[in-house]
Scaffold this active site. Structure first.
Site, PDB file in Angstrom:
ATOM      1  N   LYS A 284      72.696 -23.912 -27.873  1.00  0.00           N
ATOM      2  CA  LYS A 284      72.838 -25.197 -29.244  1.00  0.00           C
ATOM      3  C   LYS A 284      73.029 -25.923 -28.059  1.00  0.00           C
ATOM      4  CE  LYS A 284      74.923 -27.778 -31.905  1.00  0.00           C
ATOM      5  NZ  LYS A 284      76.419 -28.337 -33.477  1.00  0.00           N
TER       6      LYS A 284
ATOM      7  N   GLY B 270      81.399 -34.023 -37.939  1.00  0.00           N
ATOM      8  CA  GLY B 270      83.398 -33.891 -37.788  1.00  0.00           C
ATOM      9  C   GLY B 270      83.987 -35.226 -39.302  1.00  0.00           C
TER      10      GLY B 270
ATOM     11  N   ALA C 136      75.584 -31.047 -38.431  1.00  0.00           N
ATOM     12  CA  ALA C 136      77.053 -32.247 -38.515  1.00  0.00           C
ATOM     13  C   ALA C 136      77.206 -33.002 -39.711  1.00  0.00           C
ATOM     14  CB  ALA C 136      76.786 -32.889 -37.424  1.00  0.00           C
ATOM     15  N   GLY C 137      78.155 -32.874 -40.557  1.00  0.00           N
ATOM     16  CA  GLY C 137      78.201 -33.943 -41.749  1.00  0.00           C
ATOM     17  C   GLY C 137      78.551 -33.604 -42.727  1.00  0.00           C
TER      18      GLY C 137
ATOM     19  N   ASN D  97      80.589 -26.351 -40.176  1.00  0.00           N
ATOM     20  CA  ASN D  97      81.768 -26.610 -39.024  1.00  0.00           C
ATOM     21  C   ASN D  97      83.727 -26.753 -40.377  1.00  0.00           C
ATOM     22  OD1 ASN D  97      84.360 -25.398 -37.501  1.00  0.00           O
ATOM     23  ND2 ASN D  97      83.741 -25.950 -35.764  1.00  0.00           N
ATOM     24  N   THR D  98      83.172 -28.242 -39.899  1.00  0.00           N
ATOM     25  CA  THR D  98      84.586 -29.472 -39.836  1.00  0.00           C
ATOM     26  C   THR D  98      85.031 -28.542 -41.718  1.00  0.00           C
ATOM     27  OG1 THR D  98      83.723 -30.678 -38.328  1.00  0.00           O
ATOM     28  CG2 THR D  98      86.000 -31.982 -40.474  1.00  0.00           C
TER      29      THR D  98
END
Lengths: 376, 267
Positions: free
Chosen positions: B107, B168, B194-195, B216-217
């Site tokens: 990635k 994040g 993301a987000g 992830n986050t």
């Protein structure tokens, strides 16, 4: 240049302003999503001392969101303690009769091996200010010797020229740590009566020179307690904000060192930084600079470090020694720079971090430039 | 069960990526967790087959601290180039990852802005071109921009990974309209990265036609990461089924189930 911002804010923020903020001002700031410098001032004001709990909750949530439940570990390696400065608060003061020495490259390797065997992979290299004994060429030799052993090498030395930073960056330095000590020019002149460090401006602009040289990360800060802590905390955070905006590619971190006992008789006249005030400063930093790393050293006691861990700290030093040659216990041990308060070993600090529900991180970097960087 | 639902049997709905048929359309990250020990539990609950990790955070010297030792053996590793500021650095990280035995998926994550961690599409394109030529399965993380996505496609990317909002931030699909355009115009799988902060946002991305999402986050920083991983798993499946089923048109006013002109069809 950042100095222009200092002079601008000195006009906007006279001494009398701090006491003028109210609890309602603090509540308004806590409701904001992103903070302006005037909001930072509110969080550093006496009024904010009654709001530490809501500030802590917000700071903790922001830190976890941006950094996760992870704490980076590093340790300092003192290469030499020869110094031509006369900082009134430092044991390396040129007039202090301490044991002076400088590690040979063979000793540097021995120290590196001793540190590496603890699992630590982020190393911070320090020297006193002596271009004769510990000039940039010597630093470069040390970097070449240590580069294969560590994931990340940082430098905490006297201010250098842009070209010197660039050479050290090419040699394998990843980060530069440099504290202004105090942003108050009058106090700065008082506590640095002689030596090259007297030059306030050359030091103030050093982090910017490091950023311009291509370095990936800079860590700034004030020695809290040396002068008025409100001003120093305000300008430290403003400085970090300035660097983030001017050099968006550079990771900016901020440290919160409190003045520690050292070999010398100077005692500052400024108000001491109590535990509550240290907490207030850390929280204000986090809320104003959500993405900045916040570094805590072994200057703080084990209990204090445990308590501060979840409030916004992202990096901790561990197993630190501030004497030259201390890790491998060579016969060439120079005097320490300051007393450390947390003398626990790396495994003990790791266990403490885990017990707090955080993941200790030994490695958070890959050097991609130096020829002799860590191979996998 | 009606014919439409039967025709979208999820067991036939795999995502072909890098020569692998993926059953799960949820990719997860390994950062920000409070311990490595929780990661395998999260992976099990999420059903994910593809796991991303920052090469910079892989601790090769301390086996106990090495995240790779906590991943199930059949996991597809997706090393990311976090920390890279240029194409050259990203390429070097990809080479290091491959040399370290992390496979040939990568990635690309090139960030020159540490405040918002927004990707640099130009450097990302350069790295994608080189690594795709070398045979890597390249998944570039990018700011959703149609022109850049077309160039990444031409450069040999295996998928396009537009951000929903900054890494994040848990702000959800702030770039929804731009992602919708990519889904319509780009033939490669669009993986929203993301987000995404909540399972409902993952479901929304999947309903729009995203091929997969990377989270992830939102999982790592949840009160209970294992439960949250399961919630995302269910949300991604639900969103995908919703997309396949073809949702009805949205209207402002009510529409009678029995049409007024229905009598014209009668007799």
């Amino acid at each position: 240049m950042f100095y222009e911002q200092i002079t601008e804010w000195q006009q906007k923020l006279p001494e009398s302003t701090w006491a003028s903020f109210s609890g309602a001002d603090v509540e308004r700031v806590l409701a904001r999503e992103s903070l302006r410098p005037q909001d930072l001032a509110v969080l550093l004001s006496p009024a904010a001392l009654s709001y530490l709990e809501p500030m802590a909750k917000k700071a903790q949530a922001l830190t976890i969101r941006h950094f996760g439940r992870t704490i980076g570990l590093f340790t300092p390696l003192y290469l030499a303690n020869f110094c031509s400065n006369s900082c009134l608060y430092c044991s390396f003061h040129t007039g202090n009769k301490i044991v002076r020495c400088k590690l040979s490259i063979a000793q540097v390797i021995k120290e590196g091996e001793a540190i590496s065997s603890t699992g630590l992979q982020h190393l911070l290299l320090l020297t006193g200010e002596s271009r004769t004994h510990s000039g940039p060429a010597y630093m470069e030799e040390c970097v070449h010797a240590l580069r294969p052993m560590f994931a990340s090498l940082g430098l905490e030395v006297y201010p250098l020229a842009t070209e010197e930073y660039r050479r050290l960056f090419e040699a394998g330095i990843d980060s530069v740590t440099l504290f202004q000590e105090t942003y108050n020019e009058v106090t700065y002149a008082q506590v640095h009566p002689a030596g090259p460090k007297r030059d306030y401006h050359y030091r103030l602009e050093a982090p910017e020179r490091a950023c311009a040289s291509g370095i990936s990360s800079v860590n700034i800060g004030a020695l809290l307690g040396l002068s008025d802590w409100r001003q120093d905390a305000f300008y430290s955070a403003l400085h970090a904000d300035y660097l983030q905006k001017t050099y968006p590619g550079v990771e900016v971190a901020i440290s919160v060192p409190r003045l520690r006992p050292y070999a010398g008789s100077f005692q500052p006249s400024a108000d001491p930084v109590t535990d509550a005030i240290l907490v207030q400063i850390i929280l204000a930093y986090r809320l104003f600079l959500p993405r900045a790393g916040i570094t805590l050293s072994t200057r703080e006691s084990p209990q204090m470090r445990e308590n501060l861990l979840s409030l916004g700290i992202t990096r901790l030093s561990a197993g630190s020694l501030t004497s030259v040659g201390g890790y491998s216990e060579t016969d060439n041990v120079g005097s320490a720079q300051f007393e450390i308060a947390d003398e626990r070993s790396v495994p003990d600090v790791v266990a403490m971090i885990r017990a707090q529900g955080y993941l200790p991180s030994f490695c958070d970097w890959v050097n991609m430039r130096a020829k002799d960087a860590v191979g996998l | 069960m009606n014919a439409i639902i039967q025709s979208v049997n999820p067991s036939d709905d795999s995502l072909l990526l890098g020569g692998v048929n993926l059953r799960s359309r949820l990719f997860v990250g390994t950062g920000k967790f409070s311990s490595h020990e929780i990661v395998p539990l999260v992976l099990e609950a999420s059903g994910s087959q593809v796991v991303t990790m920052a090469l910079r955070r892989v601790d090769w010297k301390n086996p106990q601290e090495n995240i790779l030792n906590y991943l199930p053996p059949n996991t597809i590793l997706l090393p990311n180039t976090s920390g890279a500021r240029t194409a050259e650095e990203a390429v070097r990280i990809a080479h290091l990852a491959q040399a370290a035995g992390c496979g040939n998926w990568v990635k690309i994550e090139i960030v020159q802005d540490q405040r918002y961690l927004l990707p640099d599409n130009w450097e990302t394109l350069k790295a994608t071109e080189q690594l795709a030529n070398e045979g890597f399965v390249v998944l570039p993380y990018m700011s959703p921009d149609l022109g850049a996505a077309r160039r990444l496609q031409d450069a040999g990317a295996a998928a396009i990974m537009p951000l929903g909002s900054p890494i994040g931030s848990n702000r959800g699909l702030q770039t929804k309209e731009l992602i919708r355009i990519l889904i319509e115009e780009i033939s490669l799988p669009i993986i929203v990265d993301a987000g995404i902060g909540r399972p409902s946002e993952a479901a929304e991305a999947m309903e729009m036609g995203a091929a997969a999402v990377l989270v992830n986050t939102a999982i790592a920083t949840a009160g209970d990461p294992v439960f949250m991983a399961q919630a995302f798993h269910l949300a991604v499946v639900a969103g995908r089924l919703g997309y396949l089923a073809g949702p009805g048109e949205r209207r402002i006013t009510a529409e009678a189930s029995s049409p007024l002109t229905g009598f014209l069809q009668e007799g």
